[in-house]
Write an enzyme that holds these catalytic residues in place. Structure first.
Site, PDB file in Angstrom:
ATOM      1  N   GLU A  86       0.852  -1.483  -0.388  1.00 28.97           N
ATOM      2  CA  GLU A  86      -0.082   0.128   0.503  1.00 28.97           C
ATOM      3  C   GLU A  86       1.252   1.472   0.188  1.00 28.97           C
ATOM      4  O   GLU A  86       2.168   1.117  -0.126  1.00 28.97           O
ATOM      5  CB  GLU A  86      -0.961  -0.317   0.846  1.00 28.97           C
ATOM      6  CG  GLU A  86      -2.051  -1.463   1.465  1.00 28.97           C
ATOM      7  CD  GLU A  86      -2.912  -0.850   2.223  1.00 28.97           C
ATOM      8  OE1 GLU A  86      -3.260  -0.459   2.669  1.00 28.97           O
ATOM      9  OE2 GLU A  86      -3.288  -2.339   2.415  1.00 28.97           O
ATOM     10  N   HIS A 144      -8.825  10.124   4.252  1.00 29.16           N
ATOM     11  CA  HIS A 144      -8.393   8.814   2.619  1.00 29.16           C
ATOM     12  C   HIS A 144      -8.542   9.784   1.281  1.00 29.16           C
ATOM     13  O   HIS A 144     -10.419   9.962   0.840  1.00 29.16           O
ATOM     14  CB  HIS A 144      -9.234   7.966   3.192  1.00 29.16           C
ATOM     15  CG  HIS A 144      -8.901   5.926   2.327  1.00 29.16           C
ATOM     16  ND1 HIS A 144      -9.058   5.945   1.019  1.00 29.16           N
ATOM     17  CD2 HIS A 144      -8.532   5.101   2.962  1.00 29.16           C
ATOM     18  CE1 HIS A 144      -9.216   4.827   0.835  1.00 29.16           C
ATOM     19  NE2 HIS A 144      -7.819   3.846   1.501  1.00 29.16           N
ATOM     20  N   ARG A 199      -0.806   9.168   2.537  1.00 25.74           N
ATOM     21  CA  ARG A 199      -1.885   9.627   1.941  1.00 25.74           C
ATOM     22  C   ARG A 199      -2.647  10.928   1.870  1.00 25.74           C
ATOM     23  O   ARG A 199      -3.320  11.639   1.106  1.00 25.74           O
ATOM     24  CB  ARG A 199      -3.006   8.728   3.331  1.00 25.74           C
ATOM     25  CG  ARG A 199      -3.387   6.979   3.287  1.00 25.74           C
ATOM     26  CD  ARG A 199      -4.032   6.865   3.605  1.00 25.74           C
ATOM     27  NE  ARG A 199      -4.036   5.466   4.082  1.00 25.74           N
ATOM     28  CZ  ARG A 199      -5.194   4.475   4.611  1.00 25.74           C
ATOM     29  NH1 ARG A 199      -6.093   4.974   5.578  1.00 25.74           N
ATOM     30  NH2 ARG A 199      -5.238   3.703   3.921  1.00 25.74           N
ATOM     31  N   HIS A 241     -11.573  10.143   7.816  1.00 23.29           N
ATOM     32  CA  HIS A 241     -10.893   8.564   7.707  1.00 23.29           C
ATOM     33  C   HIS A 241     -10.638   7.897   9.168  1.00 23.29           C
ATOM     34  O   HIS A 241     -10.987   7.451   9.247  1.00 23.29           O
ATOM     35  CB  HIS A 241     -10.505   8.322   6.542  1.00 23.29           C
ATOM     36  CG  HIS A 241      -9.959   6.442   6.806  1.00 23.29           C
ATOM     37  ND1 HIS A 241     -11.178   5.614   7.133  1.00 23.29           N
ATOM     38  CD2 HIS A 241      -8.817   5.983   7.351  1.00 23.29           C
ATOM     39  CE1 HIS A 241      -9.796   4.676   7.158  1.00 23.29           C
ATOM     40  NE2 HIS A 241      -9.137   4.222   6.436  1.00 23.29           N
ATOM     41  N   ARG A 266      -1.049   8.405   9.574  1.00 28.34           N
ATOM     42  CA  ARG A 266      -0.920   7.237  10.170  1.00 28.34           C
ATOM     43  C   ARG A 266      -0.909   6.635   8.638  1.00 28.34           C
ATOM     44  O   ARG A 266      -1.105   6.952   7.344  1.00 28.34           O
ATOM     45  CB  ARG A 266      -2.251   6.553  10.169  1.00 28.34           C
ATOM     46  CG  ARG A 266      -2.306   5.022  10.329  1.00 28.34           C
ATOM     47  CD  ARG A 266      -3.531   4.535  11.230  1.00 28.34           C
ATOM     48  NE  ARG A 266      -4.138   4.166  10.051  1.00 28.34           N
ATOM     49  CZ  ARG A 266      -4.786   4.320   9.401  1.00 28.34           C
ATOM     50  NH1 ARG A 266      -4.011   3.296   8.825  1.00 28.34           N
ATOM     51  NH2 ARG A 266      -6.038   4.137   8.507  1.00 28.34           N
TER      52      ARG A 266
END
Length: 494
Positions: free
Chosen positions: A110, A224, A268, A328, A363
């Site tokens: 990811e 997100h 992100r 998110h 994060r």
């Protein structure tokens, strides 16, 4: 020891199982049914370290880089070194992570990860698999479970927490305890667009604030990047981009590289801002192009996403799908040490409710389930010394006293009005003027609010308190970093 755990996601259930196995008397109090919450909605997986080409050090570096350098080094060290043990524990408790034909764990990659290290279950149903296994494990024990119980406040005597007050069927009920563990998740419903399930209203953090516990990093709210641009909000996992999907503008150009050399696999916060700006420029959502992966692979690797996109009229094997960011994850929360202790004696916090410092300003993907498992076990191990508290001096203070950020012209409060205000002024792209304006309106609404009685009214009070805390913290941090981004020019806002 009598322990009350509020919340039943991966963090709360892990803490409950470990505390029970250590001989404590455990009661789980949950707002909905056991296992409700954000854990069951998690798609991507759990980050771990596997194989000779990866290492805990590399995972730590990725975590710190994604966190814009603000992650606490000791917390990151705990996360990456204890993670594999906790993943093995999940397997032992019945989580069937996806495996190759030869029996090896299948690993995905990811954004912002330097290696493929994400274990997943059911393709894109990892959270559901974990939740089901942990709920089943709890049901096999003598742990008491109280469902449909809303946390109202903490019971505090002599500077220490001695239990909780809750609402059950509209009636107040107190539960005394030698220690309380808050695992109530984040506060995604501060915003009009969120991936969080209904009920994610920051109840635990708000109760801790009212009791005097220290919080930190509330300005760091993660958005997100890829939510299907149709209602209701539906998350399209980061793992899709990890498999090779791209982000394109209305001319088919991969615009994400304009913002970061890693393009779609940048952290992100970077990708979310790039999407928001490009959508504003073209006046329509950007698109996620996964057509190169083919229909068979999309259906087998991402069965949930494949089903939902088709139900909403998209064939993502043949056409790019429209996506947009949404609130998110909360990186901030109740300040804790590495064992979940807070600044109030006998009060612990874990999971998204807690601020361990591991996530810094942003994060890293698939570190959230890992955090719940790792620190859920650690908080249970620390219960033998519940009187000890974390000496945390927060650099941020939120005052409700008279101040210049009041707006007597604020419209009448509704939850929808608050969520829209937060989305527009305390969201992905912020300005000093917008933050001040939002703080003024929120403080005016709080000053005019009546004493809450119903669950919905208590939730509104919690959201107002956390909105004030978030906007105030954002104004205090004057430098853009990670998920906290202050726009400084009109050009930036286009």
């Amino acid at each position: 020891m009598n322990v009350v755990i509020v919340g039943s996601g991966i963090a709360g259930l892990t803490a409950a199982l470990h505390a029970h196995e250590a001989g404590h008397r455990v009661r789980i109090v949950t707002k909905g049914a056991l296992g409700d919450g954000s854990t069951g909605f998690a798609q991507g997986g759990v980050a771990g370290v596997y194989g000779p080409r990866d290492s805990a050090q590399r995972h730590a570096i990725d975590t710190v880089n994604a966190g814009a350098g603000l992650s606490d080094a000791a917390a990151v060290d705990v996360l990456v070194h204890e993670g594999s043990t906790r993943i093995a524990e999940l397997i032992a408790r019945g989580v069937a992570f996806d495996r190759s034909p030869d029996g090896e764990l299948m690993l995905g990659r990811e954004a912002a990860h330097s290696h493929a290290r994400i274990v997943h279950a059911g393709g894109d149903a990892t959270g559901a698999a974990i939740s089901q296994a942990l709920v089943a494990a709890v049901r096999r024990t003598t742990i008491e479970v109280v469902e449909q119980a809303f946390l109202v406040d903490l019971l505090v005597r002599g500077g220490a927490v001695h239990g909780i007050r809750m609402l059950i069927d509209g009636q107040a009920s107190d539960a005394e305890a030698d220690a309380v563990i808050l695992a109530t998740g984040g506060a995604g419903h501060l915003y009009s667009h969120t991936t969080n399930p209904v009920g994610t209203t920051g109840d635990g953090i708000a109760a801790a604030l009212r009791a005097g516990a220290a919080v930190a990093d509330m300005e760091f709210v993660q958005f997100h990047p890829t939510i299907l641009a149709s209602e209701p909000a539906f998350l399209v996992s980061e793992a899709v981009r990890g498999e090779g999907a791209t982000l394109i503008d209305d001319e088919g150009r991969r615009f994400a590289f304009d913002s970061h050399p890693d393009g779609e696999l940048a952290p992100r916060d970077v990708v979310s801002r790039a999407i928001a700006r490009q959508a504003a420029r073209q006046g329509s959502p950007v698109r996620l192009d996964a057509t190169m992966l083919g229909g068979d692979r999309l259906a087998s690797r991402f069965p949930t996403i494949d089903r939902v996109t088709r139900e909403r009229g998209y064939d993502w094997s043949r056409e790019p799908i429209p996506v947009t960011p949404a609130a998110h994850y909360l990186m901030g929360g109740i300040a804790t040490d590495l064992d979940g202790r807070t600044s109030l004696a006998r009060l612990f916090a874990v999971g998204e409710t807690a601020r361990t410092g591991v996530h810094g300003a942003n994060r890293l993907a698939s570190n959230s389930l890992l955090e719940g498992a790792v620190f859920g076990a650690r908080v249970a191990a620390a219960l033998d010394s519940p009187s000890l508290r974390y000496e945390f001096a927060s650099p941020q203070s939120v005052s409700s006293d008279t101040d210049p950020h009041r707006n007597e012209d604020a419209s009448r409060f509704t939850r929808a009005a608050l969520q829209q205000l937060m989305w527009e002024q305390v969201g992905l792209l912020r300005t000093d003027d917008g933050l001040g304006h939002a703080l003024g309106i929120v403080r005016t609404w709080r000053a005019a609010a009546s004493e809450p009685v119903t669950v919905a009214e208590h939730e509104d009070a919690n959201l107002l308190l956390l909105a004030e805390t978030t906007a105030s913290a954002a104004l205090t941090r004057t430098v853009s970093v990670g998920a906290h981004h202050i726009e400084t020019s009109e050009l930036e806002r286009v």
